[in-house]
Write a protein that holds these residues in place. Structure first.
Motif, PDB file in Angstrom:
ATOM      1  N   HIS A   1       0.837  -1.208   0.000  1.00 23.17           N
ATOM      2  CA  HIS A   1       0.000   0.000   0.000  1.00 23.17           C
ATOM      3  C   HIS A   1       0.867   1.251   0.000  1.00 23.17           C
ATOM      4  CE1 HIS A   1      -2.430   3.182   2.073  1.00 23.17           C
ATOM      5  NE2 HIS A   1      -3.263   2.823   1.120  1.00 23.17           N
ATOM      6  N   ARG A   2       1.931   1.246   0.811  1.00 21.27           N
ATOM      7  CA  ARG A   2       2.829   2.408   0.843  1.00 21.27           C
ATOM      8  C   ARG A   2       3.486   2.633  -0.518  1.00 21.27           C
ATOM      9  NH1 ARG A   2       8.058   2.507   1.182  1.00 21.27           N
ATOM     10  NH2 ARG A   2       8.209   0.358   1.961  1.00 21.27           N
ATOM     11  N   LEU A   3       3.957   1.572  -1.150  1.00 16.06           N
ATOM     12  CA  LEU A   3       4.584   1.704  -2.460  1.00 16.06           C
ATOM     13  C   LEU A   3       3.594   2.251  -3.487  1.00 16.06           C
ATOM     14  CD1 LEU A   3       6.557  -1.684  -2.643  1.00 16.06           C
ATOM     15  CD2 LEU A   3       7.549   0.605  -2.414  1.00 16.06           C
ATOM     16  N   THR A   4       2.350   1.811  -3.393  1.00 12.26           N
ATOM     17  CA  THR A   4       1.340   2.264  -4.353  1.00 12.26           C
ATOM     18  C   THR A   4       1.034   3.746  -4.179  1.00 12.26           C
ATOM     19  OG1 THR A   4       0.366   0.052  -4.356  1.00 12.26           O
ATOM     20  CG2 THR A   4      -0.987   1.841  -5.223  1.00 12.26           C
ATOM     21  N   VAL A   5       0.874   4.180  -2.937  1.00 11.37           N
ATOM     22  CA  VAL A   5       0.595   5.598  -2.680  1.00 11.37           C
ATOM     23  C   VAL A   5       1.769   6.466  -3.133  1.00 11.37           C
ATOM     24  CG1 VAL A   5       0.197   7.316  -0.870  1.00 11.37           C
ATOM     25  CG2 VAL A   5      -1.027   5.130  -0.816  1.00 11.37           C
ATOM     26  N   GLU A   6       2.989   6.005  -2.870  1.00  8.43           N
ATOM     27  CA  GLU A   6       4.166   6.759  -3.319  1.00  8.43           C
ATOM     28  C   GLU A   6       4.196   6.858  -4.840  1.00  8.43           C
ATOM     29  OE1 GLU A   6       7.455   4.717  -1.621  1.00  8.43           O
ATOM     30  OE2 GLU A   6       7.156   5.552   0.400  1.00  8.43           O
ATOM     31  N   TYR A   7       3.821   5.785  -5.505  1.00 11.94           N
ATOM     32  CA  TYR A   7       3.801   5.791  -6.966  1.00 11.94           C
ATOM     33  C   TYR A   7       2.757   6.782  -7.484  1.00 11.94           C
ATOM     34  CZ  TYR A   7       3.573   4.056 -11.764  1.00 11.94           C
ATOM     35  OH  TYR A   7       3.598   3.955 -13.134  1.00 11.94           O
ATOM     36  N   LEU A   8       1.590   6.800  -6.860  1.00 12.33           N
ATOM     37  CA  LEU A   8       0.545   7.740  -7.285  1.00 12.33           C
ATOM     38  C   LEU A   8       0.987   9.191  -7.104  1.00 12.33           C
ATOM     39  CD1 LEU A   8      -2.671   6.052  -5.809  1.00 12.33           C
ATOM     40  CD2 LEU A   8      -1.861   5.980  -8.172  1.00 12.33           C
ATOM     41  N   LYS A   9       1.838   9.427  -6.139  1.00 12.14           N
ATOM     42  CA  LYS A   9       2.303  10.789  -5.862  1.00 12.14           C
ATOM     43  C   LYS A   9       3.414  11.242  -6.802  1.00 12.14           C
ATOM     44  CE  LYS A   9       1.187  10.846  -0.905  1.00 12.14           C
ATOM     45  NZ  LYS A   9       1.763  10.911   0.469  1.00 12.14           N
TER      46      LYS A   9
ATOM     47  N   GLY B   1       7.240  -4.164  -5.529  1.00 19.40           N
ATOM     48  CA  GLY B   1       5.810  -4.377  -5.360  1.00 19.40           C
ATOM     49  C   GLY B   1       5.326  -5.677  -5.979  1.00 19.40           C
ATOM     50  N   ALA B   2       5.900  -6.067  -7.105  1.00 18.96           N
ATOM     51  CA  ALA B   2       5.487  -7.308  -7.754  1.00 18.96           C
ATOM     52  C   ALA B   2       5.785  -8.518  -6.881  1.00 18.96           C
ATOM     53  CB  ALA B   2       6.189  -7.442  -9.105  1.00 18.96           C
TER      54      ALA B   2
ATOM     55  N   ARG C   1      -9.557   4.592  -4.934  1.00 17.02           N
ATOM     56  CA  ARG C   1      -9.063   3.217  -4.993  1.00 17.02           C
ATOM     57  C   ARG C   1      -7.935   2.999  -3.988  1.00 17.02           C
ATOM     58  NH1 ARG C   1      -8.685   1.528 -11.301  1.00 17.02           N
ATOM     59  NH2 ARG C   1      -8.136  -0.464 -10.325  1.00 17.02           N
ATOM     60  N   ALA C   2      -7.114   4.016  -3.762  1.00 15.52           N
ATOM     61  CA  ALA C   2      -6.078   3.910  -2.735  1.00 15.52           C
ATOM     62  C   ALA C   2      -6.703   3.791  -1.348  1.00 15.52           C
ATOM     63  CB  ALA C   2      -5.138   5.111  -2.800  1.00 15.52           C
ATOM     64  N   VAL C   3      -7.811   4.490  -1.131  1.00 18.39           N
ATOM     65  CA  VAL C   3      -8.527   4.375   0.138  1.00 18.39           C
ATOM     66  C   VAL C   3      -9.129   2.981   0.292  1.00 18.39           C
ATOM     67  CG1 VAL C   3     -10.511   5.206   1.457  1.00 18.39           C
ATOM     68  CG2 VAL C   3      -8.976   6.836   0.357  1.00 18.39           C
ATOM     69  N   ASP C   4      -9.642   2.442  -0.793  1.00 19.57           N
ATOM     70  CA  ASP C   4     -10.158   1.063  -0.740  1.00 19.57           C
ATOM     71  C   ASP C   4      -9.059   0.097  -0.308  1.00 19.57           C
ATOM     72  OD1 ASP C   4     -12.671   1.872  -1.540  1.00 19.57           O
ATOM     73  OD2 ASP C   4     -12.343   1.397  -3.669  1.00 19.57           O
ATOM     74  N   MET C   5      -7.843   0.301  -0.796  1.00 22.07           N
ATOM     75  CA  MET C   5      -6.717  -0.535  -0.379  1.00 22.07           C
ATOM     76  C   MET C   5      -6.463  -0.389   1.120  1.00 22.07           C
ATOM     77  SD  MET C   5      -3.980   0.031  -3.500  1.00 22.07           S
ATOM     78  CE  MET C   5      -2.729  -0.971  -2.690  1.00 22.07           C
ATOM     79  N   LEU C   6      -6.533   0.844   1.606  1.00 21.11           N
ATOM     80  CA  LEU C   6      -6.310   1.076   3.036  1.00 21.11           C
ATOM     81  C   LEU C   6      -7.372   0.377   3.879  1.00 21.11           C
ATOM     82  CD1 LEU C   6      -4.763   2.501   5.303  1.00 21.11           C
ATOM     83  CD2 LEU C   6      -6.228   4.502   4.954  1.00 21.11           C
ATOM     84  N   ILE C   7      -8.612   0.399   3.410  1.00 18.09           N
ATOM     85  CA  ILE C   7      -9.687  -0.283   4.135  1.00 18.09           C
ATOM     86  C   ILE C   7      -9.414  -1.785   4.204  1.00 18.09           C
ATOM     87  CG2 ILE C   7     -12.134  -0.905   4.054  1.00 18.09           C
ATOM     88  CD1 ILE C   7     -12.633   1.895   2.866  1.00 18.09           C
ATOM     89  N   GLU C   8      -8.986  -2.368   3.086  1.00 22.03           N
ATOM     90  CA  GLU C   8      -8.644  -3.796   3.089  1.00 22.03           C
ATOM     91  C   GLU C   8      -7.528  -4.075   4.086  1.00 22.03           C
ATOM     92  OE1 GLU C   8     -10.041  -6.269   1.684  1.00 22.03           O
ATOM     93  OE2 GLU C   8     -11.301  -5.444   0.098  1.00 22.03           O
ATOM     94  N   LEU C   9      -6.522  -3.210   4.109  1.00 26.21           N
ATOM     95  CA  LEU C   9      -5.391  -3.385   5.026  1.00 26.21           C
ATOM     96  C   LEU C   9      -5.858  -3.342   6.478  1.00 26.21           C
ATOM     97  CD1 LEU C   9      -2.422  -3.439   5.941  1.00 26.21           C
ATOM     98  CD2 LEU C   9      -2.306  -0.983   5.435  1.00 26.21           C
ATOM     99  N   GLU C  10      -6.666  -2.366   6.827  1.00 24.29           N
ATOM    100  CA  GLU C  10      -7.080  -2.220   8.216  1.00 24.29           C
ATOM    101  C   GLU C  10      -8.030  -3.322   8.647  1.00 24.29           C
ATOM    102  OE1 GLU C  10      -5.631  -0.289  10.337  1.00 24.29           O
ATOM    103  OE2 GLU C  10      -4.361   0.398   8.694  1.00 24.29           O
TER     104      GLU C  10
END
Length: 384
Positions: free
Chosen positions: A257-265, A350-351, A283-292
């Protein structure tokens, strides 16, 4: 309910995190470690031993630290966060749990010191080609012979068998192949006559092996617990394995999730960073919800894995695995799609997290298998 860590747990978390971060500063470092003859450097293993990791599961009278599921959760989160290739899961969780819960005082006294010092590694061999995820489907046999046993059969996908000194093997002492009774757990030296190990790399950067047993002689003290009532012990070991995998998945999902957010930025398109588009933010928030949600289930697993009610425990751990499997799939797929082509490039960290999460989703039971367990619990069939 207080979910805060105590001082000792905080110290453990920080110490393990520092060690893993130091050993795995980059993807290149991980790939270098995986090229060692056994899939990991022995020097790394000794550093984990020096930190006292392998003493966590054992009581103080056996030379350990008397840790519990929370301590294991903290270790496995760091394992997932940094994609550690050392076989902590088969030794610290599967093998050590079998020894701790099923071993006699003499077996603990004989084996625990070597494991705690890092001189002995364990693994668990329970899967067979026909068994799928059914722990009671055991064709491997342990025939009584005088005061001991003779082991014959084969096990599949045994994690890190080529680096283990002892293999905990499920084998049928009596009954038919799919009977729940008549199954024992045996401590088998990996170098015993008649043991054959065929190792191979796995898709996530780890190692496994096909292990066969041909007339392997075992003494009476090779048995863990009841030689014909070992299935409940095996189920407990797998439940601890599910709790550990849940924690590892949380650590891996954190990093992905961290790598994805950094990539989006940082990734630019149409004159701006793609993270500025609201649809991708959602969609990044959806990932965070899955994580939590997965983090909550990992905590729940740590709370329930030692519950006294076997049926409630089994249903709880099945529910944990279903939710973790779903989170692994949803978060992993979102990460790949938000990264675009680079999300599946083996030169990108990430892969590799995506691959590990995909493996966790099938390890120790996929979603349909555990959904059936939940359904059986609701119908009262688990007590049968």
């Amino acid at each position: 309910m207080d979910f805060d860590l105590n001082e000792d747990q905080s110290l453990l978390r920080d110490s393990v995190e520092r060690l893993c971060a130091g050993l795995y500063p980059s993807l290149e470092a991980r790939q270098g470690h995986a090229k060692a003859p056994l899939g990991f450097p022995d020097a790394n293993w000794q550093k984990f031993a020096e930190l006292g990791i392998f003493g966590l599961p054992f009581p103080e009278e056996a030379g350990g630290f008397g840790g519990g599921p929370v301590e294991t959760m903290l270790v496995m989160e760091s394992v997932g966060r940094h994609l550690v290739v050392e076989p902590l899961f088969p030794t610290l969780v599967l093998g050590a749990t079998a020894l701790r819960l099923g071993g006699s005082s003499e077996q603990l006294a004989r084996l625990a010191p070597g494991l705690i010092e890092g001189a002995l590694r364990l693994t668990l061999a329970h899967t067979e080609r026909q068994s799928r995820y059914d722990l009671f489907d055991v064709a491997t046999t342990a025939r009584r012979d005088g005061g001991g046993f003779v082991l014959n059969g084969a096990k599949s996908i045994v994690p890190n068998a080529d680096s283990a000194g002892l293999i905990v093997v499920s084998a049928r002492v009596s009954g038919e192949r799919r009977d729940r009774a008549g199954i024992g757990l045996f401590l088998v030296p990996a170098d015993a006559p008649g043991v054959s190990i065929a190792p191979y790399p796995t898709q996530d950067g780890g190692r496994a092996a096909e292990v066969s047993f041909s007339n392997v002689p075992l003494p009476a003290d090779a048995v863990l617990g009841d030689p014909e009532g070992g299935l409940p012990l095996l189920e407990r070991v797998i439940e601890h394995g599910i709790a550990a995998l849940a924690a590892e998945a949380v650590g891996s999902m954190e990093t992905l999730h961290r790598l994805t957010v950094e990539y989006l930025k940082t990734r630019t398109q149409f004159g701006t960073t793609i993270g500025a588009f609201q649809a991708l933010q959602h969609r990044a928030v959806d990932m965070l919800i899955e994580l939590e949600q997965a983090r909550s289930m990992a905590l729940y697993a740590a709370m329930m894995v030692d519950a006294e009610d076997a049926n409630a425990r089994a249903a709880a751990m099945a529910a944990v695995k279903v939710r973790i499997n779903t989170a692994c799939r949803n978060l992993g797929q979102e990460a790949v799609q938000l990264h675009g082509g680079i999300g599946m490039t083996m030169e990108y960290l990430g892969a590799h997290h995506f691959k590990r999460l995909a493996m966790i989703a099938t390890q120790l039971g996929d979603t349909p298998h555990h959904m059936r367990t939940i359904t059986d619990a609701e119908d009262g069939l688990l007590a049968a």
